[in-house]
Design a protein around this motif. Structure first.
Motif, PDB file in Angstrom:
ATOM      1  N   HIS A   1       0.768  -1.099   0.068  1.00 15.24           N
ATOM      2  CA  HIS A   1      -0.343   0.040   0.258  1.00 15.24           C
ATOM      3  C   HIS A   1       0.979   1.182   0.246  1.00 15.24           C
ATOM      4  O   HIS A   1       1.969   1.218   0.450  1.00 15.24           O
TER       5      HIS A   1
ATOM      6  N   GLN B   1      -0.932  -0.696  -7.636  1.00 11.88           N
ATOM      7  CA  GLN B   1      -1.736   0.060  -6.843  1.00 11.88           C
ATOM      8  C   GLN B   1      -2.722  -1.526  -6.313  1.00 11.88           C
ATOM      9  O   GLN B   1      -2.370  -2.245  -6.550  1.00 11.88           O
TER      10      GLN B   1
ATOM     11  N   ASP C   1      -5.163  -1.818  -3.812  1.00 12.47           N
ATOM     12  CA  ASP C   1      -6.117  -2.100  -4.171  1.00 12.47           C
ATOM     13  C   ASP C   1      -7.160  -0.202  -5.146  1.00 12.47           C
ATOM     14  O   ASP C   1      -6.142   0.082  -4.972  1.00 12.47           O
ATOM     15  N   GLU C   2      -8.340  -0.484  -5.245  1.00 13.94           N
ATOM     16  CA  GLU C   2      -8.774   0.431  -6.447  1.00 13.94           C
ATOM     17  C   GLU C   2      -8.585   1.829  -5.647  1.00 13.94           C
ATOM     18  O   GLU C   2      -8.158   2.992  -6.077  1.00 13.94           O
TER      19      GLU C   2
ATOM     20  N   ASP D   1      -5.943   3.106  -3.552  1.00 13.22           N
ATOM     21  CA  ASP D   1      -5.107   2.830  -2.810  1.00 13.22           C
ATOM     22  C   ASP D   1      -4.179   3.911  -3.813  1.00 13.22           C
ATOM     23  O   ASP D   1      -4.448   3.534  -5.480  1.00 13.22           O
TER      24      ASP D   1
END
Length: 267
Positions: A183, A211, A213-214, A216
């Motif tokens: 992250h 990334q 996750d979306e 991040d």
């Protein structure tokens, strides 16, 4: 103002000259991510021999910094030059094994003696390059974007980063303990070079968007493997708005300026 981040060059003066003509770069502040020197003349799996011209690369970047107000960051290979000039034997030995011997020949130096090399780097005509490199910053940032050659140590706040980490770090910056993308713990888009993208994901593209996750905040690795030996090695340029949105991607491979949104045909 837009900002264009340019990945590792490694003596590819011909490709850099072409990249600088890309339309997206014309009204953009350029941020060079370091590693201007060294490099390999051959590409794996081909008979192509590329030119290596470290001084021509430095000359172009020095003009961009002086006349256009662009920014050049220090890379670990550039630091080899600096530390060798200061007489650091470990830097000299590491440089020698990582492209230094080829670079010295192209600097007009016929000796491999550390004393001779160090002395030459502190005298004309090479002194002005040593002085230029000695003034280069390690990082650049605005309110929304950060650029650094290698990356950062997530265990330290930004104002307590270690110089060697910012020039050398790799896996601990890219991945968490599970082996997935770490992250982004900094509230900024981060752009780095240092590790050729072909080492992590050889899918024909010249960049990697990292990334976790979306939600991040993205990080971009834009070392496209210039003069690394990679068959599709080139110089990548990522143009961002001042808030970090992607405006354009360009890269040059083997003398071809291409849309960085498209992969390079490896066949």
């Amino acid at each position: 103002m837009n900002y264009t981040f340019i990945g590792d060059i490694h003596s590819a003066a011909d490709d850099l000259e072409l990249l600088l003509k890309a339309p997206a770069l014309q009204n953009s502040r350029l941020i060079f991510l370091g590693d201007y020197i060294d490099g390999r003349p051959s590409r794996i799996g081909t008979k192509k021999v590329d030119s290596l011209n470290p001084l021509a690369v430095l000359d172009m970047i020095m003009v961009r910094v002086k006349e256009h107000g662009d920014v050049a960051l220090l890379g670990n290979h550039d630091d080899f030059w600096l530390q060798t000039a200061k007489g650091d034997d470990l830097s000299y030995q590491t440089w020698r094994l990582n492209g230094g011997a080829r670079t010295w020949r192209r600097l007009g130096l016929k000796s491999n003696s550390p004393l001779v090399i160090a002395d030459a780097l502190k005298q004309a005509p090479l002194l002005r390059y040593t002085q230029f490199l000695s003034q280069l910053p390690i990082t650049w940032m605005n309110a929304n974007i950060m650029a650094v050659h290698a990356g950062i140590d997530w265990q330290r706040p930004l104002d307590q980063q270690v110089r060697d980490d910012m020039l050398w770090i790799r896996d601990d910056y890219y991945f968490d303990k599970s082996g997935t993308w770490h992250h982004n713990l900094v509230n900024k888009v981060i752009v780095t070079g240092h590790t050729p993208v072909q080492v992590l994901k050889d899918d024909g593209y010249g960049y990697i968007k990292m990334q976790a996750d979306e939600k991040d905040i993205p990080r971009y690795l834009i070392d496209a493997g210039s003069r690394s030996g990679a068959k599709n090695g080139g110089i990548f340029a990522l143009t961002l708005s001042k808030t970090g949105e992607v405006i354009a991607k360009n890269w040059v491979v083997s003398g071809r300026l291409m849309d960085g949104n498209q992969p390079y045909n490896l066949e």
